[in-house]
Enzyme design. Structure first.
Site, PDB file in Angstrom:
ATOM      1  N   ARG A  33      24.444  -1.054  40.040  1.00 19.89           N
ATOM      2  CA  ARG A  33      25.285  -2.028  39.335  1.00 19.89           C
ATOM      3  C   ARG A  33      26.718  -2.118  39.889  1.00 19.89           C
ATOM      4  NH1 ARG A  33      26.556  -1.952  34.668  1.00 19.89           N
ATOM      5  NH2 ARG A  33      26.283  -4.168  34.247  1.00 19.89           N
ATOM      6  N   CYS A  91      23.967   4.937  53.771  1.00 20.27           N
ATOM      7  CA  CYS A  91      24.623   4.465  54.980  1.00 20.27           C
ATOM      8  C   CYS A  91      25.186   3.071  54.866  1.00 20.27           C
ATOM      9  CB  CYS A  91      23.635   4.515  56.118  1.00 20.27           C
ATOM     10  SG  CYS A  91      23.878   6.001  57.035  1.00 20.27           S
TER      11      CYS A  91
END
Ligand code: LLP
Length: 420
Positions: free
Chosen positions: A316, A348
């Site tokens: 979120r 990443c």
């Protein structure tokens, strides 16, 4: 009373359990930790608010589809709101009464509508092609389907555009200009479908109940018009969308009681049964994502707390810029320096953050850190990006820690390739 609170000893508790002790007992980190009692209390708030009205509380299971949570809510008397065939299957598996289930969505598939028709759940009509498919499904199973028209009332919910759904150009629902076309079409399929109500859903994270009131006024006008043409409408479905206090600043936000009270007289004046579709307001504040600190680092003027949880478990903040409150689980050492940190995961990409610019004491390696209000749209939106396997879930049930979902494992992943 809230399930997660800091005691005078400085530790964070979930009901009677120290979160730090729960971390020792859990199979791994990160994990989701819920309070079963808080789920009950949240449902009771709706039940009390609805006293004196005929009603169905349809829990929007997209918010959190843990089977144990579904069974618990069903046991309390909840119905279910579904947006896919698999949500419908899971709701049936959890024992929800089909006559308290509502099937929503702008892209419902014919095969899923066939299941809905067979089981007798309410279906919200979203478009011309959707109506056509519902009629086809009714013919396939030889049953009349109870339908509600999802009308798009064009009321601005004043929320992030990604979670606004009731505006003029949204992909959901039908515009009032088309209402007559739908009523005429429905009249030509008396054996296949029965129009029983009208539905709207404005959006999510709504924090002003006037918005619901404005929509309900428009909706009862539509209901009057529809009834004037001889349809016996019984249901007004005002959707879900009530927001919660993500910021923990003590601002008083509208409660379920406030929400229901703003529409109560309208519902009574037309002798309607009220359907509501709450997701977030039933489940968000019952849960934290519990993480461990991997380390702390500084780049230029930025300080980072790196944790083992990430956007894979809880997206979120990355997706909506949503704020979810973050705290350390245990009291910091007295000499810990308070700084401004971004709380980030190991994934990443730079979108991988759980919180930005948070004032926190510098945590030790291995310290516990929670992201609050993680019960809604967190686990249900989790991914396995970077092969971070979906976390286990626990709840505190009557003072005991109980696992309610296994964590996904590397072995689970390899099973997808078995026998190929
Ligand atoms: N009914 C319908 C037709 C809906 O589309 C939704 C949510 C609900 C009910 C439940 O709304 P709630 O009471 O939970 O606000 N992933 C986003 C939220 C998406 C909401 C989608 N629709 C988030 O994490 O904020």
């Amino acid at each position: 009373r809230h399930c997660f609170s800091r005691s005078t000893d400085g530790y964070l508790y979930c009901e009677g359990l120290r979160v730090e002790d729960v971390m020792e007992a859990a199979e791994r980190s990160p994990f989701y930790l819920y309070s079963k009692a808080q789920i009950t209390r949240n449902f009771e708030a709706y039940r009390e608010a609805l006293e004196g009205l005929r009603s169905i509380v349809g829990y929007a299971i997209k918010a959190n589809n843990n089977l144990k949570i579904l069974e618990h809510l069903r046991g309390l008397g909840c119905g279910a709101v579904l947006v896919s065939g698999n949500e419908l299957r899971l709701a049936l598996h959890a024992g929800f009464d089909p006559s308290r289930c509502i099937f929503n969505g702008n892209g419902k598939l014919l095969e899923d509508l066939v299941l809905a028709a067979e089981k007798g759940v309410f279906v919200n009509v979203d478009s011309e092609f959707d109506l056509e498919n519902i009629v086809t499904a009714a013919r396939v199973v030889g049953k009349q389907v109870p339908i509600l028209l999802r009308i798009n009332p064009d009321v601005d919910p004043q929320v992030h555009p990604y979670v606004a759904t009731g505006n003029k150009t949204s992909k959901f629902g039908i515009r009032n200009e088309k209402l007559q076309w739908f009523l005429d079409a429905i009249k030509s399929y008396p054996n296949e479908i029965k129009l029983v109500g009208a539905h709207c859903h404005l959006g999510s994270t709504i924090t002003k109940v006037d918005i619901f009131r404005d929509a309900a006024v428009l909706m009862v006008n539509y209901i009057d018009q529809i009834r004037a043409q001889g349809f016996e409408l019984e249901y007004l479905n005002i959707g879900g969308g009530l927001g919660i206090d993500y910021h923990h600043t003590g601002t008083v936000l509208p409660t379920p009681m406030d929400l229901i009270n703003t529409v109560r007289e309208l519902v009574l004046s037309r002798d309607l049964t009220l359907i509501i579709e709450p997701g977030r307001s039933l489940i968000a504040n019952t849960c934290c994502l519990v993480n461990r600190v991997t380390g702390v680092k500084t780049n230029g003027t930025k300080n980072f707390i790196v944790i083992d949880g990430s956007m894979a478990e809880l997206i979120r903040p990355s997706l909506y810029g949503a704020y979810q409150h973050i705290e350390l689980v245990s009291p910091p050492p007295p000499d810990a320096e308070v700084s401004t940190f971004d709380v980030v995961g190991p994934v990443c990409e730079s979108a991988d953050f759980l919180g930005k610019d948070r004032e926190l004491p510098t945590p030790a390696k291995g310290a516990g850190l929670v992201v609050h209000d993680a019960g809604a749209y967190c686990m249900s939106m989790a991914s396995t990006y970077n092969l971070k396997m979906r976390p286990p879930e626990y709840w505190v049930d009557n003072g005991s820690l109980v696992k309610i979902r296994h964590g996904e494992t590397f072995e689970d992943l390899l099973k997808f390739f078995d026998g190929l």
